[in-house]
Scaffold this active site. Sequence first.
Site, PDB file in Angstrom:
ATOM      1  N   SER A  66       4.495   2.534  -7.006  1.00  0.00           N
ATOM      2  CA  SER A  66       3.945   3.772  -7.579  1.00  0.00           C
ATOM      3  C   SER A  66       3.813   3.760  -9.091  1.00  0.00           C
ATOM      4  CB  SER A  66       4.809   4.969  -7.153  1.00  0.00           C
ATOM      5  OG  SER A  66       4.543   5.316  -5.816  1.00  0.00           O
ATOM      6  N   LYS A  69       0.457   4.654 -10.511  1.00  0.00           N
ATOM      7  CA  LYS A  69      -0.020   6.006 -10.795  1.00  0.00           C
ATOM      8  C   LYS A  69      -0.149   6.284 -12.297  1.00  0.00           C
ATOM      9  CE  LYS A  69       1.640   8.045  -6.449  1.00  0.00           C
ATOM     10  NZ  LYS A  69       2.533   7.084  -5.782  1.00  0.00           N
ATOM     11  N   SER A 130       5.790  11.783  -7.471  1.00  0.00           N
ATOM     12  CA  SER A 130       5.043  10.603  -7.025  1.00  0.00           C
ATOM     13  C   SER A 130       4.307  10.868  -5.715  1.00  0.00           C
ATOM     14  CB  SER A 130       5.991   9.400  -6.866  1.00  0.00           C
ATOM     15  OG  SER A 130       5.268   8.188  -6.870  1.00  0.00           O
TER      16      SER A 130
END
Length: 439
Positions: A66, A69, A130
Amino acid sequence: MTFNLKSFLKTTLAASLTFPILTAGTSVFAEEQPSQIEAEAALLVDFETGQILYDQNADSQRGIASMTKMLVEYILFEEIEAGNLTWDTEVSISDYAHQVSQNYTLSNVPLRSDYTYTVQELYEALAIYSANGATIALAEEIEGSEQAFVDRMRQLVESWGIEEFELYNTTGLNNSSLFGNHYPGSDETAENIMSAKSMAIVAQKILEDYPEVLETSSIPTKVFREGTPDAISMLNWNWMLEGLSHERLDVDGLKTGTTEFAGATFTGTASSDGRRLISVVMGAGDGFADRGLRFDETSKLLDYGFNSFEQLTLIEADDSVDGIEPISVKNGVEDEVTIVSTESLSFYLPKGTDTADIQYTFEPNEEFFNDQGQLEAPIDAGTVVGQLVVEDNDMLQFIDGDTEQVVPVATSQSVERAGFFTILINWVSDFFGGLRNRF
């Protein structure tokens, strides 16, 4: 034999320039470094300069999960800045984003397909919790499809000079979690991959261009859709924030990531006494059996960066440079001119470093010198006639890959052109001197 002006100038003007800066044989990664970081890869970088303070397999390509992101955040800020979106823009939820958001084995806030959400709400869900479905919804709003958004992500990292990477989706999830919505040409098991050094570049770019990212990344907890039936409490996965289990008060970002492939990853940032560091740990355990390890290792890196280094100014701006003699001027009312540095040059070095042996050199700008290594009058004050070059060495490494650091040097005063008779005398002297040399 061909006359090489640049070689001549370096020989005549720089032969004596052996300026001590750093102890030969000393390395940033020496005895004062922390013990081996318990992670597959780790990196510590000074934010302002990009100087690498600690490197452990930082060029190895690994899953980023993640941390992907951060690229979504950067592009979102670009869109806001361009006026293509506002924080109040309403976003519809596609079947794909809805389906991913309902998978509670992943980090998510539940999204309704019959409802709209503001960009602000989806961004906060992405940055704090997230949330994967929210990330996909934002990507689709910006580029129409996740695939098109991934293409933009790829272009973005390439524009930053990042050459090695694999990017297949916006979330950092393994393709197997995306219900068949795979980037063309990628298989069921594909996952985003970059190096720790590349992730530090991503972090540096977003902190430079959109520092407001920290306003949200530093929020420890928030309720998504508070006051509605869909309200859900979001606990920031960055447990180093205030009030969380691994609290460290100088930390205010940036992004965690966890998958089976990547293990536990974290790009962190902290600010203390006006100085900001960026840290990256990758593969710090699996993130499940040892959920706090990435934060413990990050803390070691930050302690090392803040406590073990001091900034050393090697060259002051507007100072005459030790070791460079005044430069001869031909056909001027003055016979020579001194040169001064136009900028300062500083590095972070381990405390107690003995500045002994490593050198910098003067590289002249050939445009301003004649074949005898002289400047030709008239010369204006502030004319940049060359640069001081600190050559690449083990102690001075930077995430942008620069192999040398330079400081332009300029003339300290103007020198007007001499009168006709002085120039004539110089010409006659040069002419007969040339004849003597010929015979």
